[in-house]
Design a protein around this motif. Structure first.
Motif, PDB file in Angstrom:
ATOM      1  N   THR A 150       2.272  26.778 -14.787  1.00 53.24           N
ATOM      2  CA  THR A 150       1.976  25.431 -14.041  1.00 53.24           C
ATOM      3  C   THR A 150       1.861  25.609 -12.553  1.00 53.24           C
ATOM      4  N   SER A 151       1.446  24.334 -12.350  1.00 53.34           N
ATOM      5  CA  SER A 151       1.673  24.820 -10.071  1.00 53.34           C
ATOM      6  C   SER A 151       2.602  24.247  -9.912  1.00 53.34           C
ATOM      7  N   PHE A 152       2.892  25.126  -8.418  1.00 48.68           N
ATOM      8  CA  PHE A 152       4.128  25.338  -7.747  1.00 48.68           C
ATOM      9  C   PHE A 152       3.496  24.763  -6.508  1.00 48.68           C
ATOM     10  N   THR A 153       4.516  23.818  -5.890  1.00 52.68           N
ATOM     11  CA  THR A 153       4.681  23.641  -4.268  1.00 52.68           C
ATOM     12  C   THR A 153       5.837  23.520  -4.077  1.00 52.68           C
ATOM     13  N   VAL A 154       5.952  24.289  -3.141  1.00 54.01           N
ATOM     14  CA  VAL A 154       7.145  24.298  -2.319  1.00 54.01           C
ATOM     15  C   VAL A 154       6.846  22.770  -0.944  1.00 54.01           C
ATOM     16  N   GLY A 155       7.831  22.076  -0.635  1.00 54.39           N
ATOM     17  CA  GLY A 155       7.609  20.549   0.084  1.00 54.39           C
ATOM     18  C   GLY A 155       8.488  19.823  -0.006  1.00 54.39           C
ATOM     19  N   THR A 156       7.698  18.578   0.603  1.00 56.95           N
ATOM     20  CA  THR A 156       9.214  17.907   0.908  1.00 56.95           C
ATOM     21  C   THR A 156       8.906  16.857   0.001  1.00 56.95           C
ATOM     22  N   VAL A 157       9.776  16.346  -1.070  1.00 57.60           N
ATOM     23  CA  VAL A 157      10.107  15.626  -2.549  1.00 57.60           C
ATOM     24  C   VAL A 157      11.420  14.502  -2.087  1.00 57.60           C
ATOM     25  N   CYS A 158      10.557  13.443  -2.069  1.00 55.16           N
ATOM     26  CA  CYS A 158      10.777  12.687  -2.489  1.00 55.16           C
ATOM     27  C   CYS A 158      11.648  11.699  -3.413  1.00 55.16           C
ATOM     28  N   GLY A 159      12.610  11.931  -3.532  1.00 54.85           N
ATOM     29  CA  GLY A 159      13.647  11.305  -5.194  1.00 54.85           C
ATOM     30  C   GLY A 159      14.287  10.627  -4.961  1.00 54.85           C
ATOM     31  N   PRO A 160      15.786  10.762  -6.395  1.00 55.56           N
ATOM     32  CA  PRO A 160      16.505   9.523  -5.770  1.00 55.56           C
ATOM     33  C   PRO A 160      17.355   9.685  -5.004  1.00 55.56           C
ATOM     34  N   ILE A 218      11.142  21.647  -4.753  1.00 53.00           N
ATOM     35  CA  ILE A 218       9.434  22.277  -5.553  1.00 53.00           C
ATOM     36  C   ILE A 218       9.414  21.236  -5.834  1.00 53.00           C
ATOM     37  N   HIS A 219       7.775  21.247  -5.997  1.00 59.45           N
ATOM     38  CA  HIS A 219       6.829  19.849  -7.239  1.00 59.45           C
ATOM     39  C   HIS A 219       6.201  21.103  -8.355  1.00 59.45           C
ATOM     40  N   ILE A 220       6.861  20.637  -9.962  1.00 56.53           N
ATOM     41  CA  ILE A 220       6.296  21.243 -10.429  1.00 56.53           C
ATOM     42  C   ILE A 220       5.009  20.302 -11.040  1.00 56.53           C
ATOM     43  N   ASP A 221       3.767  20.821 -10.789  1.00 57.53           N
ATOM     44  CA  ASP A 221       2.716  19.781 -11.555  1.00 57.53           C
ATOM     45  C   ASP A 221       2.054  20.687 -12.720  1.00 57.53           C
ATOM     46  N   LEU A 222       2.039  19.900 -14.103  1.00 54.21           N
ATOM     47  CA  LEU A 222       1.650  19.629 -14.970  1.00 54.21           C
ATOM     48  C   LEU A 222       0.183  18.757 -15.331  1.00 54.21           C
ATOM     49  N   VAL A 226      14.265  18.781  -7.039  1.00 49.31           N
ATOM     50  CA  VAL A 226      12.336  19.688  -8.293  1.00 49.31           C
ATOM     51  C   VAL A 226      12.042  18.179  -8.017  1.00 49.31           C
ATOM     52  N   GLN A 227      10.811  18.136  -8.418  1.00 47.49           N
ATOM     53  CA  GLN A 227       9.957  16.859  -8.621  1.00 47.49           C
ATOM     54  C   GLN A 227       9.140  17.265 -10.398  1.00 47.49           C
ATOM     55  N   LEU A 228       9.637  16.685 -11.528  1.00 45.72           N
ATOM     56  CA  LEU A 228       7.769  17.508 -12.303  1.00 45.72           C
ATOM     57  C   LEU A 228       7.832  16.659 -12.757  1.00 45.72           C
ATOM     58  N   THR A 229       6.194  16.405 -12.907  1.00 45.31           N
ATOM     59  CA  THR A 229       4.793  15.727 -13.190  1.00 45.31           C
ATOM     60  C   THR A 229       4.048  15.669 -13.611  1.00 45.31           C
TER      61      THR A 229
END
Length: 102
Positions: A24-34, A41-45, A88-91
């Motif tokens: 997948t693709s990974f990005t380290v950056g700002t996560v706006c989560g709960p 970490i953003h994990i984008d599929l 972690v934000q999984l999208t």
């Protein structure tokens, strides 16, 4: 970079621990989560729902925590987790099913 060091370390641990999960693709950056806004970490599929499910299971995300959105060209599934103390934000961005012409 110092502010992202924890997330970078968690990403390296994630890659080492889950070597059999789909690429997948990974990005380290700002996560706006709960939990608020943090470096994470953003994990984008961009493949299929089965890949999202594999990552969801590995990150121990409950089915009830999955958000569904319809976008103009696809639909998305999004969920949040914490791994190694880092958000972690999984999208997943999934195409709409093709409709055969009648």
């Amino acid at each position: 970079m110092a502010a992202q060091a924890r997330a970078i370390h968690a990403l390296a641990t994630l890659a080492h621990r889950f070597t059999t999960l789909p690429s997948t693709s990974f990005t380290v950056g700002t996560v706006c989560g709960p939990g608020g806004i943090e470096e994470g970490i953003h994990i984008d599929l961009h493949t299929c729902a089965a890949d999202f499910e594999a990552w969801r299971t590995a990150l121990d995300i409950d089915h009830g925590g999955i958000e569904y959105s319809e976008l103009s060209r696809c639909h998305s599934l999004r969920a949040y987790a914490t791994f190694d103390g880092v958000p972690v934000q999984l999208t997943a961005y999934l195409p709409y099913p093709s409709v055969a012409a009648a």
